[in-house]
Design an enzyme around this catalytic site. Structure first.
Site, PDB file in Angstrom:
ATOM      1  N   SER A 681       0.682  -1.154   0.200  1.00  0.00           N
ATOM      2  CA  SER A 681       0.125   0.262   0.001  1.00  0.00           C
ATOM      3  C   SER A 681       0.855   0.938   0.061  1.00  0.00           C
ATOM      4  CB  SER A 681      -0.775   0.064   0.967  1.00  0.00           C
ATOM      5  OG  SER A 681      -2.006   0.766   1.074  1.00  0.00           O
ATOM      6  N   ASP A 772      -9.685  -4.993  -4.783  1.00  0.00           N
ATOM      7  CA  ASP A 772      -8.930  -4.379  -3.947  1.00  0.00           C
ATOM      8  C   ASP A 772      -9.523  -3.031  -5.057  1.00  0.00           C
ATOM      9  OD1 ASP A 772      -7.347  -2.355  -3.209  1.00  0.00           O
ATOM     10  OD2 ASP A 772      -5.670  -3.047  -3.622  1.00  0.00           O
ATOM     11  N   HIS A 804      -7.612  -5.140  -0.485  1.00  0.00           N
ATOM     12  CA  HIS A 804      -6.042  -4.761  -0.359  1.00  0.00           C
ATOM     13  C   HIS A 804      -5.465  -5.496   0.720  1.00  0.00           C
ATOM     14  CE1 HIS A 804      -4.241  -0.763  -0.590  1.00  0.00           C
ATOM     15  NE2 HIS A 804      -3.892  -1.444   0.531  1.00  0.00           N
TER      16      HIS A 804
END
Length: 828
Positions: A681, A772, A804
């Site tokens: 991320s 995601d 995610h």
């Protein structure tokens, strides 16, 4: 673990709250297996299924991406990763008082990865706690854990005499509710989609609460299925229905907003109450613009016959310019919310009054969540993320507040909010850095009724705090070390917790104050006892590998600290260093440096804790040292340090990571030619920035769902406001729009790793979740394809059903196995 237990036995008949036992025919589950790791046969099967290729298979038949060179590495590492994957972990715990003040009953909810089934097995394990003289304590554990097959949630009643079990239906099937007594099923209720959908068990909207006399349960579930337009052979069919009709097909109808990542396909959270005696379920009518969550029962009053529910409400008007827009809420504390009170259904009198009017209890503050009543019912405690809401940062330093609940039990919107623990802007060295609580546990109060026990982040650690809600006094009651602590339950004036470090698997602890009960204050010192349990018996190989490691937390001075920075932003940040052959006393190596992996957390307003992680332990066991950097902007260091990052992503955070790397190299703790970097991320954002801005510093990189192009993400993510806040800083929240201008897109691109792509040399592994919604798969794919175009070595693995987090057991396993092999190939 030496103790042998039965996961399920074919000779048990009938029904229990924990699973449906099959008929007494032979099955694999009827064999005794180790409670913390699978049987030998199971281990062989799992390993062969995942990675092994029979010798007779030709190279052409090998899986794509695995050749003869890497085949042995995959097989070897997969066996090692199995060792770290298979033992159990504690999810929750409850403690119930007994008539004898010297004993209690504890119930633990535990989980264990089932790789073949691609899910988590859930178990219940019970223990009897006996307290003797001189603070001695003993735990008598039940001989076997009991599997909770198909259970989405389990919630014991306050007395511990009843158990509420939720089994959420799949693919439109009914949700099943069960009420269990000490020896049998008391009530079984099937709830069709026309009443409500799945009950939320997500930890955020989730709220399941027993009332005081244990006759009613309030909970949060998806609202009923809406009517859809229907069509038949003649075209549009009037009088649409939610039911399935023969010869009729359903249209889609109007699209409805959802709350983004992990909530795709979920209908709006709504409030319900079930009467466990009659089985009757009633909806609590709340304004349709409000999504509800975290419901609790308010205390009853002798002056009122009404029962009230208190819940958290989020309005959907949180888009730019207050338009109706549900921006992503997972991991996002910056969504405005308030506490509401409303009369509960099943009122005893025959008076019919409007029950649909919810009273906003916290109109004077932009954020209020996790409501918690004191044992005497006089105080309503709650957390606030007002700093997040005001600044736009998705998580920041929290504050704690209380409301004195009216004696007549009638809530009103003018109730006074008292500040208990304010936001800490710039903590003094070694002092309380502010509150960072992910939740309250089910019963956090000591027996004095005004001291609450919470887990909170403190720098790179999680610690246990005692907070006096009357005086606001905050005390850290766990020892200063490299271990992190998490509260499991409070047992009168004692605490059940778990402690771990990156090199020490979780250990159950039982704490007691060193001051007599009548002299206790928030600053009282505590002693902690190790609790022997079946859950702390780990595989010998894991213990052996971890025993050779050292862990320290480093203070990293800020390089070239500008006077324009706030005082908090000029203070050192931290990095966790896990190493082989390092002598903390000498601050040097006893041998050559092992290759180093720099690990970067996401967020960016998150933190890497000095606690046990099987993924981190696995990577260290492969022979790597680890540098886990909590750059400025991380949680746990005060609000000034956190707010120094928005507007400076891609520069300040990148410089902090390079400063930390230089710090260990200058101390002779790392070989600059053998450095790998890993992040997910925003950690992937940092990783791809680093290999572009400092292309000669990293031998190899791996990223999980990375942010590579903010100009692309702003139009595809469930949190486009995040792109503005982190790129523009304090003004980002005000200028956020769903239609970014060319000027906005230019700045977003300039802040992105893709702007430095032409300089990248390092081989990069991409691990992407196709579902995601936070950082859509297009972000990583675009960057990976661009690297391939310029000749950089790239490997891409896409998990088609993952979101995610990439946390489905098989995906998580394959993800870190690929990371291990990729790093071994390119950074030996």
């Amino acid at each position: 673990m030496s103790t042998r237990v039965w996961i399920a036995t074919s000779h048990l008949y009938g029904r229990c709250p924990h699973r449906r036992f099959p008929p007494s025919k032979p099955s694999l589950r009827s064999r005794p297996v180790n409670a913390c790791s699978p049987s030998t046969d199971s281990l062989k099967l799992s390993t062969f299924s995942a990675m092994e290729v029979p010798a007779s298979v030709s190279p052409k038949q090998m899986p794509k991406g695995i050749d003869a060179t890497t085949e042995e590495e995959y097989a070897s590492q997969s066996k090692l990763l199995q060792e770290f994957t298979n033992f159990s972990s504690i999810d929750k715990a409850w403690i119930f008082k007994s008539d004898n003040g010297n004993s209690s009953r504890a119930m633990f909810s535990i989980s264990q990865t089932n790789l073949i089934g691609n899910k988590k097995r859930k178990y219940i394990l019970s223990s009897h706690i006996s307290k003797g003289s001189n603070h001695s304590v003993s735990f008598e554990w039940s001989p076997f854990p009991v599997e909770m097959t198909g259970a989405s949630a389990i919630v014991p009643s306050p007395s511990g005499l009843k158990l509420f079990v939720v089994r959420n239906g799949e693919n439109g099937s009914p949700t099943q509710l069960e009420i269990w007594g000490p020896s049998q099923l008391l009530k079984e209720i099937y709830v069709p989609q026309s009443v409500h959908g799945q009950i939320f068990t997500d930890g955020w909207f989730e709220g399941i609460s027993w009332n005081h006399d244990e006759t009613l349960i309030a909970y949060v579930a998806e609202e009923p299925s809406p009517l859809k337009p229907a069509f038949d052979g003649l075209g549009y069919k009037k009088g649409a229905s939610a039911d399935k009709d023969c010869g009729v097909w359903k249209g889609q109808g109007d699209w409805e907003e959802n709350w983004g990542e992990t909530y795709s396909g979920k209908r709006q959270p709504a409030l319900f109450v079930v009467n466990i005696d009659s089985g009757d379920i009633r909806a609590v009518e709340v304004d349709k613009s409000i999504s509800v969550g975290q419901v609790v029962w308010a205390p009853t009053s002798s002056k009122s016959s009404y029962k009230h529910l208190v819940f958290v409400g989020w309005t959907s008007d949180n888009g730019p310019h207050q338009v109706s827009r549900k921006l992503g809420i997972k991991y996002c504390y910056n969504r405005p919310c308030a506490l509401y009170a409303i009369r509960a259904p099943f009122h005893e009198s025959n008076i019919t009054e409007d029950l649909a009017t919810a009273v906003n209890l916290t109109q004077g503050i932009s954020s209020a969540f996790f409501p918690q009543f004191s044992p005497d019912g006089k105080t309503l405690l709650f957390l606030s993320a007002k700093s997040s809401v005001d600044s736009g940062a998705h998580w920041s330093t929290e504050s704690l507040h209380r409301i004195d609940w009216p004696a007549d039990g009638k809530p009103c919107p003018s109730m006074n909010i008292v500040d208990v623990v304010p936001v800490v802007m710039c903590p003094e060295d070694g002092c309380f850095p502010g509150l960072y609580c992910s939740s309250f546990h089910n019963q956090p109060w000591l027996s004095d009724g005004h001291t609450v026990i919470v887990s909170s982040i403190w720098g790179s650690l999680q610690v246990v705090l005692a907070i006096d809600v009357l005086s606001g006094k905050v005390s850290r009651i766990t020892p200063i070390s490299t271990y992190s602590w998490n509260v499991l339950a409070v047992d009168r004036d004692n605490i059940l917790a778990v402690s771990s470090s990156p090199i020490d698997p979780p250990q159950i602890k039982y704490g007691y104050p060193l001051t007599p009960k009548d002299q206790m204050v928030a600053s009282t010192a505590w002693n902690w006892i190790d609790v022997s349990s079946p859950l702390s018996r780990y595989p010998e190989k894991v213990i052996s590998l971890l025993s050779s490691l050292e862990c320290i937390i480093m203070k990293i001075p800020v390089r070239d600290a500008s006077q324009n920075l706030t005082e908090g932003a000029r203070k050192p940040f931290e990095a966790i260093f896990v190493s082989h052959s390092y002598s903390p006393t000498k601050e040097q190596y006893d041998g050559p440096c092992h290759p180093l992996i720099v690990i970067l957390h996401g967020g960016p307003h998150s933190v890497s804790l000095s606690s046990y992680s099987k993924s981190v332990a696995f990577l260290s066991s492969l022979g790597y040292n680890l540098l886990i950097v909590n750059y400025r902007g991380s949680l746990g260091f005060g609000e000034e340090a956190l707010q120094s990052l928005p507007g400076k992503v891609g520069s300040q955070d990148v410089n902090d990571v390079l400063t930390a790397l230089d710090h260990v190299i200058e101390k002779g703790l790392a070989d600059p030619s053998k450095v790998a970097v890993l992040g997910g991320s925003h950690g992937g954002f940092l990783t791809t920035h680093l290999i572009g801005q400092a292309p000669d510093r990293f031998a190899v990189a791996a990223v999980r769902n990375p942010v590579c192009n903010l100009a692309l993400m702003v139009g595809t993510s469930d949190i486009p406001d995040w792109c503005y806040v982190e790129s523009y800083g304090s003004e980002g929240k005000a200028i956020f729009t769903e239609a970014p201008s060319a000027e906005h897109l230019h700045l977003l691109h300039s802040k992105s790793p893709i702007s430095h792509l032409s300089k990248v040399k390092s081989p990069v592994l991409f691990l992407l979740g196709a579902q995601d919604l936070r950082v859509p798969v297009s972000n990583g794919l675009q960057y990976a394809r661009a690297l391939k175009e310029k000749g950089v070595q790239v490997k891409v693995v896409i998990f088609p059903n993952d979101v995610h987090a990439i946390e489905r057991p098989q995906s998580d396993f394959e993800s870190f196995l690929n990371i291990g092999v990729w790093f071994k190939t390119h950074c030996k």
